[in-house]
Structure formats: C-alpha cells, structure tokens
Design an enzyme around this catalytic site. Structure first.
Site, PDB file in Angstrom:
ATOM      1  N   HIS A  49       0.848  -1.190   0.000  1.00 46.42           N
ATOM      2  CA  HIS A  49       0.000   0.000   0.000  1.00 46.42           C
ATOM      3  C   HIS A  49       0.886   1.244   0.000  1.00 46.42           C
ATOM      4  O   HIS A  49       2.099   1.153   0.216  1.00 46.42           O
ATOM      5  CB  HIS A  49      -0.930   0.009   1.230  1.00 46.42           C
ATOM      6  CG  HIS A  49      -0.198   0.020   2.531  1.00 46.42           C
ATOM      7  ND1 HIS A  49      -0.002  -1.103   3.306  1.00 46.42           N
ATOM      8  CD2 HIS A  49       0.429   1.024   3.194  1.00 46.42           C
ATOM      9  CE1 HIS A  49       0.701  -0.793   4.372  1.00 46.42           C
ATOM     10  NE2 HIS A  49       0.983   0.502   4.329  1.00 46.42           N
TER      11      HIS A  49
HETATM   12  C1  T46 Z   1       2.866   0.855   6.940  1.00 46.76           C
HETATM   13  C2  T46 Z   1       3.680  -0.371   7.138  1.00 46.76           C
HETATM   14  C3  T46 Z   1       5.147  -0.087   7.257  1.00 46.76           C
HETATM   15  C4  T46 Z   1      -4.286  -0.800  13.608  1.00 46.76           C
HETATM   16  O1  T46 Z   1      -5.367  -1.108  14.164  1.00 46.76           O
HETATM   17  N1  T46 Z   1      -3.596   0.306  14.010  1.00 46.76           N
HETATM   18  C5  T46 Z   1      -2.423   0.667  13.467  1.00 46.76           C
HETATM   19  O2  T46 Z   1      -1.828   1.681  13.889  1.00 46.76           O
HETATM   20  C6  T46 Z   1      -1.879  -0.125  12.392  1.00 46.76           C
HETATM   21  C7  T46 Z   1      -0.571   0.265  11.720  1.00 46.76           C
HETATM   22  C8  T46 Z   1      -2.580  -1.218  11.987  1.00 46.76           C
HETATM   23  N2  T46 Z   1      -3.755  -1.557  12.585  1.00 46.76           N
HETATM   24  C9  T46 Z   1      -4.461  -2.785  12.176  1.00 46.76           C
HETATM   25  C10 T46 Z   1      -5.002  -2.765  10.751  1.00 46.76           C
HETATM   26  C11 T46 Z   1      -4.895  -4.222  10.334  1.00 46.76           C
HETATM   27  O3  T46 Z   1      -6.043  -4.914  10.766  1.00 46.76           O
HETATM   28  O4  T46 Z   1      -3.505  -3.861  12.206  1.00 46.76           O
HETATM   29  C12 T46 Z   1      -3.707  -4.759  11.148  1.00 46.76           C
HETATM   30  C13 T46 Z   1      -2.438  -4.927  10.310  1.00 46.76           C
HETATM   31  O5  T46 Z   1      -2.181  -3.710   9.593  1.00 46.76           O
HETATM   32  P1  T46 Z   1      -1.646  -3.703   8.078  1.00 46.76           P
HETATM   33  O6  T46 Z   1      -2.173  -4.867   7.362  1.00 46.76           O
HETATM   34  O7  T46 Z   1      -1.924  -2.347   7.506  1.00 46.76           O
HETATM   35  O8  T46 Z   1      -0.063  -3.894   8.320  1.00 46.76           O
HETATM   36  P2  T46 Z   1       1.136  -3.769   7.281  1.00 46.76           P
HETATM   37  O9  T46 Z   1       2.296  -4.426   7.906  1.00 46.76           O
HETATM   38  O10 T46 Z   1       0.740  -4.212   5.934  1.00 46.76           O
HETATM   39  O11 T46 Z   1       1.425  -2.186   7.199  1.00 46.76           O
HETATM   40  C14 T46 Z   1       1.857  -1.471   8.332  1.00 46.76           C
HETATM   41  C15 T46 Z   1       1.098  -0.143   8.454  1.00 46.76           C
HETATM   42  O12 T46 Z   1      -0.309  -0.386   8.433  1.00 46.76           O
HETATM   43  C16 T46 Z   1       1.430   0.822   7.328  1.00 46.76           C
HETATM   44  O13 T46 Z   1       0.961   2.113   7.647  1.00 46.76           O
HETATM   45  O14 T46 Z   1       3.329   1.805   6.330  1.00 46.76           O
HETATM   46  O15 T46 Z   1       3.260  -1.190   8.244  1.00 46.76           O
END
Ligand code: T46
Length: 133
Positions: A49
């Site tokens: 993303h």
């Molecule tokens: C990024 C990269 C480096 C939350 O509830 N609060 C939060 O602050 C974050 C970051 C995530 N979440 C929840 C949303 C999803 O259900 O945690 C779950 C995993 O998040 P996501 O799939 O977005 O994780 P990554 O590793 O793909 O991405 C993350 C960050 O979301 C993003 O901003 O830049 O790490």
C-alpha cells in the site's frame, strides 16, 4: 528515488547502547503514534500500500527485513538491519516488506493516528494518482 535513511545517534558505553528519539529533533515530525511488528512468520510479505498523507520512520530494533519502495516511476530495495538507523517513509510511496528474519522487531513512528481512509491499497490507483501529480 531519494531514500532517506536517518542516522540515530547511539549513546554507548561498557553497559550497552541507548538510542533516544525526540520529535522535531532527530525525528522530522511530531510523533502521534508508535506501533511495532514482531513474530512475523517466515515468507510473509506485508505492506502493499501507499499512504495519501502519512509520514513514518521505521527502525529495525532487532533482526532485519527488506523494503521495496516504489514512487510510481522507480522501485528501490532497502535492507533494514540496524537499530541505529531509521528509514523515512514519505507519503505517496508504495511499500512492500519481506524477508523478515525470525527475530525481526520493526518499530514505526507515525505523524498521525491510524486512519484506514489514508491507505491506497490498490497499485493501479496509486500509479494513476502519482502519474497525475
Ligand atoms: C505501513 C507499514 C510499514 C491498527 O489497528 N492500528 C495501526 O496503527 C496499524 C498500523 C494497523 N492496525 C491494524 C489494521 C490491520 O487490521 O492492524 C492490522 C495490520 O495492519 P496492516 O495490514 O496495515 O499492516 P502492514 O504491515 O501491511 O502495514 C503497516 C502499516 O499499516 C502501514 O501504515 O506503512 O506497516
């Protein structure tokens, strides 16, 4: 593409090492949120993303992982494996993370609270948006 790796001063002595992070001092934004990832399973790929506005700084506190950063024109790979370095992730940069070591702990400082509406999770939508800028 400009890859912004911020050196973080380490205060070390015979007891070990200490790194201090202070907003607007060595972190170029006001810190509104901190999150961290650990226990990432082997062969996992995360990210896929970009963010419309969010700015972040990523530090591999332990272990290592690889980032692919893409500005819509160029794709660059960065290895994060040093707790005394932070990778600045600007807005409108597509990111993918992979090759996590078993012990990898990634800490992320962010300039905003969590907001799903700031995410662009479709690459074509991202490429179209940056192509129009
Ligand atoms: C990024 C990269 C480096 C939350 O509830 N609060 C939060 O602050 C974050 C970051 C995530 N979440 C929840 C949303 C999803 O259900 O945690 C779950 C995993 O998040 P996501 O799939 O977005 O994780 P990554 O590793 O793909 O991405 C993350 C960050 O979301 C993003 O901003 O830049 O790490």
């Amino acid at each position: 593409m400009n890859i912004n790796i911020v050196p973080l001063q380490t205060h070390g002595d015979e007891r070990g090492s200490l790194v201090s992070l202070e907003e607007t001092n060595n972190i170029p934004f006001a810190i509104k949120r901190v999150y961290y990832m650990y226990d990432t399973k082997k062969d996992t790929r995360r990210g896929f993303h970009a963010h419309k506005k969010l700015k972040q700084l990523v530090v591999a506190l332990k272990g290592s992982c690889r980032f692919v950063l893409d500005n819509g024109i160029e794709r660059v790979e960065v290895v994060l494996d040093n707790p005394a370095q932070g990778l600045l992730l600007d807005s409108l940069i597509w990111r993918e993370m992979y090759d996590f070591s078993e012990d990898c702990v990634l800490m992320v400082l962010a300039d905003s609270h969590y907001d799903e509406s700031d995410y662009i999770r479709n690459y074509e939508e991202f490429a179209k948006l940056v192509g129009e800028i």
